[in-house]
Design a protein around this motif. Structure first.
Motif, PDB file in Angstrom:
ATOM      1  N   ASN A   1       0.806  -1.221   0.000  1.00  0.00           N
ATOM      2  CA  ASN A   1       0.000   0.000   0.000  1.00  0.00           C
ATOM      3  C   ASN A   1       0.842   1.275   0.000  1.00  0.00           C
ATOM      4  O   ASN A   1       0.379   2.320  -0.444  1.00  0.00           O
ATOM      5  CB  ASN A   1      -0.918   0.024   1.227  1.00  0.00           C
ATOM      6  CG  ASN A   1      -1.901  -1.110   1.198  1.00  0.00           C
ATOM      7  OD1 ASN A   1      -2.392  -1.510   0.145  1.00  0.00           O
ATOM      8  ND2 ASN A   1      -2.175  -1.673   2.362  1.00  0.00           N
ATOM      9  N   PHE A   2       2.075   1.172   0.524  1.00  0.00           N
ATOM     10  CA  PHE A   2       2.909   2.373   0.660  1.00  0.00           C
ATOM     11  C   PHE A   2       4.365   1.946   0.741  1.00  0.00           C
ATOM     12  O   PHE A   2       4.699   0.984   1.442  1.00  0.00           O
ATOM     13  CB  PHE A   2       2.522   3.131   1.938  1.00  0.00           C
ATOM     14  CG  PHE A   2       3.353   4.340   2.221  1.00  0.00           C
ATOM     15  CD1 PHE A   2       3.111   5.534   1.572  1.00  0.00           C
ATOM     16  CD2 PHE A   2       4.392   4.283   3.146  1.00  0.00           C
ATOM     17  CE1 PHE A   2       3.884   6.663   1.847  1.00  0.00           C
ATOM     18  CE2 PHE A   2       5.169   5.395   3.431  1.00  0.00           C
ATOM     19  CZ  PHE A   2       4.905   6.599   2.769  1.00  0.00           C
TER      20      PHE A   2
ATOM     21  N   HIS B   1       8.868   8.223  -3.154  1.00  0.00           N
ATOM     22  CA  HIS B   1       7.623   7.497  -2.876  1.00  0.00           C
ATOM     23  C   HIS B   1       7.396   6.605  -4.083  1.00  0.00           C
ATOM     24  O   HIS B   1       7.204   7.084  -5.188  1.00  0.00           O
ATOM     25  CB  HIS B   1       6.436   8.446  -2.707  1.00  0.00           C
ATOM     26  CG  HIS B   1       5.127   7.729  -2.707  1.00  0.00           C
ATOM     27  ND1 HIS B   1       4.248   7.809  -3.763  1.00  0.00           N
ATOM     28  CD2 HIS B   1       4.577   6.883  -1.811  1.00  0.00           C
ATOM     29  CE1 HIS B   1       3.195   7.059  -3.500  1.00  0.00           C
ATOM     30  NE2 HIS B   1       3.370   6.487  -2.326  1.00  0.00           N
TER      31      HIS B   1
END
Length: 122
Positions: free
Chosen positions: A60-61, A90
């Motif tokens: 998810n991240f 990111h």
């Protein structure tokens, strides 16, 4: 969730992570969050080099912050990027990427949610 504090002297680097050319130092976040997240410092393993295989992570991240050295990564649709000390990345979920090369002193802080995730090599 549990309180967690860890000093560098408390936990050594281990050669037990996802990539054989890196050493990992777990920062205790997986246990403290009951597996909701994982945080570790990753550094280049002496005498080894990146293998450059394309892969993606089912997560998810993912956050990477370069602490030392440099590395060249390639991200599908975004090209090659040289990550240097102070670079923050990111990596969106499922983005295909690969590491091409890194310096002998390459070291990053990485945060991933959830703490356990699947990696697919392509």
């Amino acid at each position: 969730m549990k309180f967690s504090i860890q000093h560098a002297k408390d936990k050594a680097f281990a050669h037990d992570g996802l990539r054989e050319y890196f050493d990992y130092r777990d920062l205790g976040i997986f246990d403290a969050t009951d597996g909701k997240a994982v945080m570790h410092v990753i550094r280049a393993s002496k005498g080894s080099n990146a293998t450059g295989e394309w892969h993606r992570h089912e997560l998810n991240f993912q956050f990477v912050y370069v602490l030392k050295g440099w590395a060249i990564f390639e991200y599908e649709g975004h090209g090659q990027h040289k990550l240097v000390e102070g670079t923050c990345v990111h990596q969106p979920p499922h983005i295909r990427h690969r590491e091409i090369e890194h310096s002998d002193d390459f070291e990053v802080l990485e945060i991933v949610l959830p703490g356990e995730f699947k990696t697919i090599t392509m």
